[in-house]
Design a protein around this motif. Structure first.
Motif, PDB file in Angstrom:
ATOM      1  N   ALA A  32     -12.581  25.880   6.036  1.00  0.00           N
ATOM      2  CA  ALA A  32     -12.652  24.424   5.925  1.00  0.00           C
ATOM      3  C   ALA A  32     -12.166  23.961   4.556  1.00  0.00           C
ATOM      4  CB  ALA A  32     -14.073  23.941   6.158  1.00  0.00           C
ATOM      5  N   ARG A  33     -11.271  22.973   4.561  1.00  0.00           N
ATOM      6  CA  ARG A  33     -10.827  22.337   3.314  1.00  0.00           C
ATOM      7  C   ARG A  33     -11.603  21.067   3.038  1.00  0.00           C
ATOM      8  NH1 ARG A  33      -4.574  21.692   4.016  1.00  0.00           N
ATOM      9  NH2 ARG A  33      -4.904  20.372   2.176  1.00  0.00           N
ATOM     10  N   GLY A  34     -12.306  20.605   4.060  1.00  0.00           N
ATOM     11  CA  GLY A  34     -13.157  19.445   3.895  1.00  0.00           C
ATOM     12  C   GLY A  34     -14.401  19.598   4.741  1.00  0.00           C
ATOM     13  N   LEU A  35     -15.482  18.951   4.311  1.00  0.00           N
ATOM     14  CA  LEU A  35     -16.736  18.972   5.055  1.00  0.00           C
ATOM     15  C   LEU A  35     -17.320  17.570   5.089  1.00  0.00           C
ATOM     16  CD1 LEU A  35     -18.490  22.176   3.650  1.00  0.00           C
ATOM     17  CD2 LEU A  35     -17.719  21.842   6.005  1.00  0.00           C
ATOM     18  N   VAL A  36     -17.857  17.199   6.230  1.00  0.00           N
ATOM     19  CA  VAL A  36     -18.601  15.954   6.367  1.00  0.00           C
ATOM     20  C   VAL A  36     -20.037  16.318   6.691  1.00  0.00           C
ATOM     21  CG1 VAL A  36     -18.909  13.849   7.706  1.00  0.00           C
ATOM     22  CG2 VAL A  36     -16.600  14.637   7.138  1.00  0.00           C
ATOM     23  N   VAL A  87     -22.865  25.180   6.632  1.00  0.00           N
ATOM     24  CA  VAL A  87     -21.902  24.858   5.570  1.00  0.00           C
ATOM     25  C   VAL A  87     -21.172  26.114   5.111  1.00  0.00           C
ATOM     26  CG1 VAL A  87     -21.668  24.029   3.193  1.00  0.00           C
ATOM     27  CG2 VAL A  87     -23.171  22.826   4.806  1.00  0.00           C
ATOM     28  N   ARG A  88     -21.916  27.171   4.894  1.00  0.00           N
ATOM     29  CA  ARG A  88     -21.284  28.426   4.442  1.00  0.00           C
ATOM     30  C   ARG A  88     -20.377  29.005   5.526  1.00  0.00           C
ATOM     31  NH1 ARG A  88     -26.410  28.640   1.979  1.00  0.00           N
ATOM     32  NH2 ARG A  88     -27.341  29.660   3.786  1.00  0.00           N
ATOM     33  N   ALA A  89     -20.779  28.868   6.782  1.00  0.00           N
ATOM     34  CA  ALA A  89     -19.945  29.365   7.877  1.00  0.00           C
ATOM     35  C   ALA A  89     -18.644  28.573   7.972  1.00  0.00           C
ATOM     36  CB  ALA A  89     -20.713  29.281   9.199  1.00  0.00           C
ATOM     37  N   PHE A  90     -18.716  27.258   7.804  1.00  0.00           N
ATOM     38  CA  PHE A  90     -17.503  26.448   7.837  1.00  0.00           C
ATOM     39  C   PHE A  90     -16.573  26.814   6.690  1.00  0.00           C
ATOM     40  CE2 PHE A  90     -20.189  23.028  10.093  1.00  0.00           C
ATOM     41  CZ  PHE A  90     -19.755  23.452  11.339  1.00  0.00           C
ATOM     42  N   ARG A  91     -17.132  27.051   5.525  1.00  0.00           N
ATOM     43  CA  ARG A  91     -16.291  27.485   4.395  1.00  0.00           C
ATOM     44  C   ARG A  91     -15.619  28.814   4.703  1.00  0.00           C
ATOM     45  NH1 ARG A  91     -19.385  28.025  -0.960  1.00  0.00           N
ATOM     46  NH2 ARG A  91     -17.348  28.886  -1.504  1.00  0.00           N
ATOM     47  N   LEU A 142       3.635  17.034  11.946  1.00  0.00           N
ATOM     48  CA  LEU A 142       2.629  18.038  11.600  1.00  0.00           C
ATOM     49  C   LEU A 142       2.312  18.934  12.793  1.00  0.00           C
ATOM     50  CD1 LEU A 142       0.030  15.954   9.548  1.00  0.00           C
ATOM     51  CD2 LEU A 142       1.941  17.314   8.681  1.00  0.00           C
ATOM     52  N   ASP A 143       2.009  20.175  12.512  1.00  0.00           N
ATOM     53  CA  ASP A 143       1.565  21.101  13.553  1.00  0.00           C
ATOM     54  C   ASP A 143       0.050  21.072  13.721  1.00  0.00           C
ATOM     55  OD1 ASP A 143       4.154  22.022  14.127  1.00  0.00           O
ATOM     56  OD2 ASP A 143       4.057  23.456  12.467  1.00  0.00           O
ATOM     57  N   ALA A 144      -0.650  20.702  12.664  1.00  0.00           N
ATOM     58  CA  ALA A 144      -2.112  20.668  12.707  1.00  0.00           C
ATOM     59  C   ALA A 144      -2.602  19.863  11.518  1.00  0.00           C
ATOM     60  CB  ALA A 144      -2.697  22.076  12.658  1.00  0.00           C
ATOM     61  N   LEU A 145      -3.868  19.453  11.594  1.00  0.00           N
ATOM     62  CA  LEU A 145      -4.521  18.816  10.456  1.00  0.00           C
ATOM     63  C   LEU A 145      -5.292  19.870   9.665  1.00  0.00           C
ATOM     64  CD1 LEU A 145      -6.019  15.549  12.010  1.00  0.00           C
ATOM     65  CD2 LEU A 145      -4.021  15.746  10.518  1.00  0.00           C
ATOM     66  N   PRO A 146      -5.519  19.629   8.372  1.00  0.00           N
ATOM     67  CA  PRO A 146      -6.388  20.537   7.619  1.00  0.00           C
ATOM     68  C   PRO A 146      -7.754  20.636   8.291  1.00  0.00           C
ATOM     69  CG  PRO A 146      -5.279  18.992   6.146  1.00  0.00           C
ATOM     70  CD  PRO A 146      -4.994  18.530   7.543  1.00  0.00           C
ATOM     71  N   ARG A 147      -8.342  21.804   8.218  1.00  0.00           N
ATOM     72  CA  ARG A 147      -9.636  21.991   8.869  1.00  0.00           C
ATOM     73  C   ARG A 147     -10.727  21.208   8.146  1.00  0.00           C
ATOM     74  NH1 ARG A 147     -12.166  26.501  12.215  1.00  0.00           N
ATOM     75  NH2 ARG A 147     -14.345  25.865  12.254  1.00  0.00           N
ATOM     76  N   VAL A 148     -11.422  20.373   8.897  1.00  0.00           N
ATOM     77  CA  VAL A 148     -12.582  19.640   8.395  1.00  0.00           C
ATOM     78  C   VAL A 148     -13.691  19.785   9.423  1.00  0.00           C
ATOM     79  CG1 VAL A 148     -13.518  17.385   7.775  1.00  0.00           C
ATOM     80  CG2 VAL A 148     -11.192  17.979   7.094  1.00  0.00           C
ATOM     81  N   ASP A 149     -14.862  20.165   8.976  1.00  0.00           N
ATOM     82  CA  ASP A 149     -15.993  20.371   9.876  1.00  0.00           C
ATOM     83  C   ASP A 149     -17.125  19.408   9.551  1.00  0.00           C
ATOM     84  OD1 ASP A 149     -15.329  22.800  11.588  1.00  0.00           O
ATOM     85  OD2 ASP A 149     -14.925  23.582   9.590  1.00  0.00           O
TER      86      ASP A 149
END
Length: 332
Positions: free
Chosen positions: A244-248, A236-240, A216-223
């Motif tokens: 971001a494909r995932g949020l914690v 949350v809106r800024a991460f989207r 892999l070159d990178a992981l999916p963006r998760v914030d």
């Protein structure tokens, strides 16, 4: 005479490799930007030769805030190469800064391909400090990596004579030597001089390479969005917006967000983002309440937000189906 076990030592930098201005510089030593490479660390701790045949392995010496996915992937590849080149290798020790040590340990526990023990070790005081813990921590880590009893226990973390599970351990203090703790369950074992003693196992130890990141070159963006009073969902809106494909959510215990933040998380779920609820409390399982389930938000189990982020990012490399992601959180 019994041959000493062979243990590889990979140095990635951090406090355990750092040199301060003088022996009393235990807090501002990073200002010197001086860090020893793996071979110099091994030479600085000659007692290692009494414990094992330690093979220093060059990597790159950086502060641990500079370590992330690229280094995790390269460490997976390096450990795989070392195991192939040294079939008599008893184990691998990775020197690491304590700031992100727990994250690297957990990421490696989910992605390593090797069967031999891999132990992460750090220090709270630089190698140059009066009463540094670097040398003895390293000796203890080498002992753990070489111990036959360490096999099959997943990636381990050793500091302050204590053996911790990568999934469970977290840094709890800025400067105290006993900073690494497992709040809910306690240590796996201890190092008492030459004796490596285990008292329990982690039930969430994954098999080798639960996730393959080698190509892999990178992981999916998760914030991670940190909940606090009056949080209104702006983060949350800024991460989207950043992709971001995932949020914690580092939620309010036992796993909640303020109303406006909760609405923003639910909106993210409707937009196709996988959202996982953790807690800023640092301990305990987030229950999958009706309120969370109705919003389509998953539980992080008892993972801290920073570790939930790692598992969610890895999960998104194989599935975006929320139910499948939930099963991975229940397993790992």
């Amino acid at each position: 005479m019994t041959a000493k076990p062979k243990v590889a030592f990979i140095g990635t930098g951090g406090t355990i490799a750092s040199l301060g201005r003088d022996t009393l510089d235990i807090l501002d030593y990073t200002a010197t930007d001086r860090r020893l490479e793996a071979d110099a660390i091994v030479a600085t701790v000659p007692e290692l030769a009494r414990v094992a045949d330690v093979v220093p392995v060059p990597f790159r010496a950086v502060p641990s805030p500079a370590i992330g996915f690229t280094e995790w992937r390269d460490l997976v590849r390096l450990c795989e190469r070392l195991a192939a080149e040294h079939p008599d290798l008893a184990g691998i020790v990775i020197g690491h800064g304590t700031a992100t040590l727990e994250e690297t340990a957990y990421a490696l526990s989910l992605t390593l391909t090797v069967a031999i023990p891999v132990v992460l070790v750090g220090a709270q005081r630089p190698m140059s400090a009066l009463s540094t813990d670097a040398g003895l921590n390293l000796v203890a880590a080498v002992r753990v990596a070489a111990a036959p009893a360490s096999r099959g226990r997943g990636v381990l973390v050793v500091l302050n004579d204590e053996i911790q599970a990568a999934r469970e351990v977290t840094k709890t203090s800025v400067a105290r030597l006993q900073t690494f703790r497992t709040p809910d369950f306690g240590v796996l074992g201890q190092v008492d001089g030459a004796d490596v003693r285990y008292y329990r196992r982690s039930e969430r130890t994954p098999p080798r390479m639960a996730f393959d990141i080698r190509t892999l070159d990178a992981l999916p963006r998760v914030d991670v969005s940190y909940a606090c009073a009056d949080a209104d969902g702006t983060a949350v809106r800024a991460f989207r917006a950043a992709g971001a494909r995932g949020l914690v959510s580092a939620g309010l215990a036992p796993g909640m967000a303020p109303p406006a933040e909760a609405d923003a998380l639910a909106e993210a779920v409707r937009a196709g983002v996988v959202v996982v609820m953790s807690t800023r409390a640092g301990s305990g399982v987030v229950p999958l309440t009706t309120r969370l389930a109705d919003r389509g938000i998953l539980s992080a189990d008892n993972l801290t937000p920073q570790k939930a982020r790692i598992l969610l990012a890895l999960a998104l490399t194989v599935t975006e189906e929320p139910e499948a992601v939930a099963r991975l959180f229940a397993k790992y």
